[in-house]
Design a protein around this motif. Structure first.
Motif, PDB file in Angstrom:
ATOM      1  N   UNK A 185       0.845  -1.194   0.000  1.00 11.35           N
ATOM      2  CA  UNK A 185       0.000   0.000   0.000  1.00 11.35           C
ATOM      3  C   UNK A 185       0.879   1.242   0.000  1.00 11.35           C
ATOM      4  N   UNK A 186       0.501   2.237  -0.787  1.00 14.41           N
ATOM      5  CA  UNK A 186       1.046   3.590  -0.652  1.00 14.41           C
ATOM      6  C   UNK A 186      -0.112   4.471  -0.226  1.00 14.41           C
ATOM      7  N   UNK A 187       0.013   5.101   0.932  1.00 12.91           N
ATOM      8  CA  UNK A 187      -1.074   5.885   1.506  1.00 12.91           C
ATOM      9  C   UNK A 187      -0.650   7.347   1.588  1.00 12.91           C
ATOM     10  N   UNK A 188      -1.302   8.188   0.806  1.00 21.17           N
ATOM     11  CA  UNK A 188      -0.990   9.618   0.748  1.00 21.17           C
ATOM     12  C   UNK A 188      -1.962  10.394   1.619  1.00 21.17           C
ATOM     13  N   UNK A 189      -1.440  11.333   2.400  1.00 17.49           N
ATOM     14  CA  UNK A 189      -2.286  12.177   3.244  1.00 17.49           C
ATOM     15  C   UNK A 189      -1.531  13.449   3.612  1.00 17.49           C
ATOM     16  N   UNK A 190      -2.279  14.501   3.918  1.00 15.30           N
ATOM     17  CA  UNK A 190      -1.663  15.705   4.475  1.00 15.30           C
ATOM     18  C   UNK A 190      -1.527  15.586   5.982  1.00 15.30           C
ATOM     19  N   UNK A 191      -2.091  14.512   6.548  1.00 12.85           N
ATOM     20  CA  UNK A 191      -2.169  14.340   7.996  1.00 12.85           C
ATOM     21  C   UNK A 191      -1.193  13.256   8.447  1.00 12.85           C
ATOM     22  N   UNK A 192      -0.120  13.661   9.099  1.00 16.75           N
ATOM     23  CA  UNK A 192       0.891  12.710   9.565  1.00 16.75           C
ATOM     24  C   UNK A 192       0.329  11.746  10.594  1.00 16.75           C
ATOM     25  N   UNK A 193      -0.599  12.203  11.421  1.00 18.56           N
ATOM     26  CA  UNK A 193      -1.196  11.328  12.427  1.00 18.56           C
ATOM     27  C   UNK A 193      -1.973  10.192  11.768  1.00 18.56           C
ATOM     28  N   UNK A 235       0.290  18.684  15.041  1.00 18.52           N
ATOM     29  CA  UNK A 235      -0.740  17.665  15.297  1.00 18.52           C
ATOM     30  C   UNK A 235      -1.495  18.035  16.569  1.00 18.52           C
ATOM     31  N   UNK A 236      -2.822  18.197  16.509  1.00 21.10           N
ATOM     32  CA  UNK A 236      -3.587  18.588  17.712  1.00 21.10           C
ATOM     33  C   UNK A 236      -3.545  17.502  18.783  1.00 21.10           C
ATOM     34  N   UNK A 237      -3.549  17.931  20.029  1.00 20.47           N
ATOM     35  CA  UNK A 237      -3.662  17.001  21.151  1.00 20.47           C
ATOM     36  C   UNK A 237      -5.094  17.007  21.667  1.00 20.47           C
ATOM     37  N   UNK A 238      -5.443  16.045  22.498  1.00 26.30           N
ATOM     38  CA  UNK A 238      -6.830  15.895  22.954  1.00 26.30           C
ATOM     39  C   UNK A 238      -7.321  17.120  23.717  1.00 26.30           C
ATOM     40  N   UNK A 239      -6.466  17.718  24.510  1.00 26.02           N
ATOM     41  CA  UNK A 239      -6.897  18.824  25.377  1.00 26.02           C
ATOM     42  C   UNK A 239      -6.581  20.201  24.805  1.00 26.02           C
ATOM     43  N   UNK A 240      -6.128  20.235  23.534  1.00 19.61           N
ATOM     44  CA  UNK A 240      -5.715  21.503  22.949  1.00 19.61           C
ATOM     45  C   UNK A 240      -6.923  22.265  22.409  1.00 19.61           C
ATOM     46  N   UNK A 247       0.764  26.249  14.229  1.00 17.51           N
ATOM     47  CA  UNK A 247       0.743  26.300  12.769  1.00 17.51           C
ATOM     48  C   UNK A 247       2.147  26.536  12.233  1.00 17.51           C
ATOM     49  N   UNK A 248       2.312  26.298  10.926  1.00 17.65           N
ATOM     50  CA  UNK A 248       3.585  26.561  10.262  1.00 17.65           C
ATOM     51  C   UNK A 248       3.462  27.905   9.558  1.00 17.65           C
ATOM     52  N   UNK A 249       4.288  28.846   9.927  1.00 22.74           N
ATOM     53  CA  UNK A 249       4.207  30.193   9.353  1.00 22.74           C
ATOM     54  C   UNK A 249       4.463  30.157   7.844  1.00 22.74           C
ATOM     55  N   UNK A 250       3.827  31.100   7.133  1.00 24.98           N
ATOM     56  CA  UNK A 250       4.054  31.211   5.702  1.00 24.98           C
ATOM     57  C   UNK A 250       3.295  30.176   4.905  1.00 24.98           C
ATOM     58  N   UNK A 251       3.671  30.018   3.637  1.00 27.89           N
ATOM     59  CA  UNK A 251       3.007  29.083   2.732  1.00 27.89           C
ATOM     60  C   UNK A 251       4.048  28.422   1.839  1.00 27.89           C
ATOM     61  N   UNK A 252       3.753  27.222   1.336  1.00 30.51           N
ATOM     62  CA  UNK A 252       4.697  26.550   0.447  1.00 30.51           C
ATOM     63  C   UNK A 252       4.931  27.374  -0.817  1.00 30.51           C
ATOM     64  N   UNK A 253       6.115  27.271  -1.418  1.00 31.64           N
ATOM     65  CA  UNK A 253       6.390  28.013  -2.645  1.00 31.64           C
ATOM     66  C   UNK A 253       5.589  27.473  -3.822  1.00 31.64           C
ATOM     67  N   UNK A 254       5.366  28.314  -4.802  1.00 37.53           N
ATOM     68  CA  UNK A 254       4.701  27.890  -6.021  1.00 37.53           C
ATOM     69  C   UNK A 254       5.623  26.962  -6.804  1.00 37.53           C
ATOM     70  N   UNK A 255       5.006  26.006  -7.512  1.00 38.44           N
ATOM     71  CA  UNK A 255       5.801  25.027  -8.261  1.00 38.44           C
ATOM     72  C   UNK A 255       6.661  25.683  -9.338  1.00 38.44           C
ATOM     73  N   UNK A 256       6.239  26.854  -9.825  1.00 34.52           N
ATOM     74  CA  UNK A 256       6.995  27.531 -10.881  1.00 34.52           C
ATOM     75  C   UNK A 256       8.174  28.334 -10.341  1.00 34.52           C
TER      76      UNK A 256
END
Length: 305
Positions: A185-193, A235-240, A247-256
């Motif tokens: 299986x290859x499982x793709x997700x934006x969620x590491x958890x 990754x959120x915790x139960x009591x958060x 959060x991660x500051x900024x945004x990913x660069x454009x592919x171009x």
């Protein structure tokens, strides 16, 4: 034995190169997770393997090899299921394409619905896609993928639109099918958890490159790349509370965008001048664990690239 080998894959569009020099392998019966933000190139990599790249995206260089059949499960089943076909007929198309009779294909469809945990499978096989819940539709998609007897199942964020309970059920289903069938299986997700619940190894992608890869426990407990560290911290915790989420500051660069150094440098609080001007090498940081970062000290470890 590797069921899948991806070797220096590069994907291009008229605007840039969204996937840059990606290499990895998947062993027999192994689940490898690929994680990263939107635009990291993870889904395009999966689509290249399946041969279903979007219009305007092409393979520039590199190759991939699949030892056996592959099948893909997409994020939103309603865009893949045929609204004019009952779900049993849709699943039966796989066996029919391999020369199985119509009657046997229909029986096989019911068997597959049973295998993926659809209640009252004979009745559900006669249902239309719109008559099923999102969780059941995704189970139908998995059944349709299994109908071609794949050696490797490619999952492109199949649980993203589902609530947490149904999500957990589908993750357990994928893991059970992998074990029972000996299927890779290859499982793709934006969620590491999410990925960590099904994958034995994790690949972290950022801006079209693999920035870290290794055993899941190593990635979670000893992340080496600042981007991986930031993903884990987010990754959120139960009591958060919502207002306390990291959060991660900024945004990913454009592919171009043309970036000389590390693509994460603009968002990395530890970045140095070298990070902004020189592409980092991939460094072995543990057994089967590697990261592409100038801040990782190779010491006596091997520089892989």
């Amino acid at each position: 034995m590797n069921v899948l080998t991806v070797d220096h894959l590069r994907l291009g569009t008229e605007h840039g190169v969204p996937v840059k020099d990606v290499s990895f392998s998947v062993g027999e019966g192994e689940c490898v997770g690929i994680v990263g933000e939107s635009g990291s190139g993870k889904s395009l990599t999966l689509r290249a393997i399946a041969g279903v790249l979007p219009v305007g995206v092409r393979v520039v260089s590199g190759e991939h090899d699949v030892n056996g059949r592959s099948a893909m499960v997409f994020q939103e089943p309603m865009t893949t299921l045929n609204p004019t076909m009952r779900v049993g007929e849709f699943i039966a198309e796989g066996p029919r394409a391999r020369g199985v009779s119509k009657a046997d294909s229909v029986r096989r469809a019911v068997e597959l619905l049973t295998e993926v945990g659809v209640p009252d499978p004979a009745t559900r096989a006669r249902a239309w896609p719109h008559q099923l819940s999102g969780g059941l539709r995704q189970r139908v998609m998995i059944a349709a993928a299994l109908a071609v007897e794949p050696a490797i199942l490619l999952c492109d964020e199949p649980t993203t639109a589902l609530d947490t309970t149904v999500q957990a059920q589908l993750l357990a289903l994928v893991d059970r099918l992998r074990v029972e069938r000996g299927m890779s299986v290859v499982f793709v997700s934006h969620n590491l958890a999410v990925v960590s619940r099904v994958a034995q190894r994790v690949i972290v992608m950022y801006a079209g490159r693999i920035v870290e890869a290794g055993p899941t426990s190593e990635i979670l407990h000893h992340p080496a790349h600042p981007y991986t560290q930031a993903l884990i911290a987010a990754i959120p915790t139960e009591n958060e509370r919502a207002g306390d989420l990291t959060t991660i500051a900024g945004a990913p660069p454009d592919a171009s965008a043309l970036i000389e150094g590390c693509s994460f440098a603009a968002r990395c609080p530890l970045a140095q001048e070298t990070c902004r001007t020189v592409l980092p090498p991939t460094v072995e940081v543990g057994r089967g664990h590697a990261a592409a970062c100038h801040l990782v000290t190779p010491a006596d470890r091997e520089v892989l690239v």
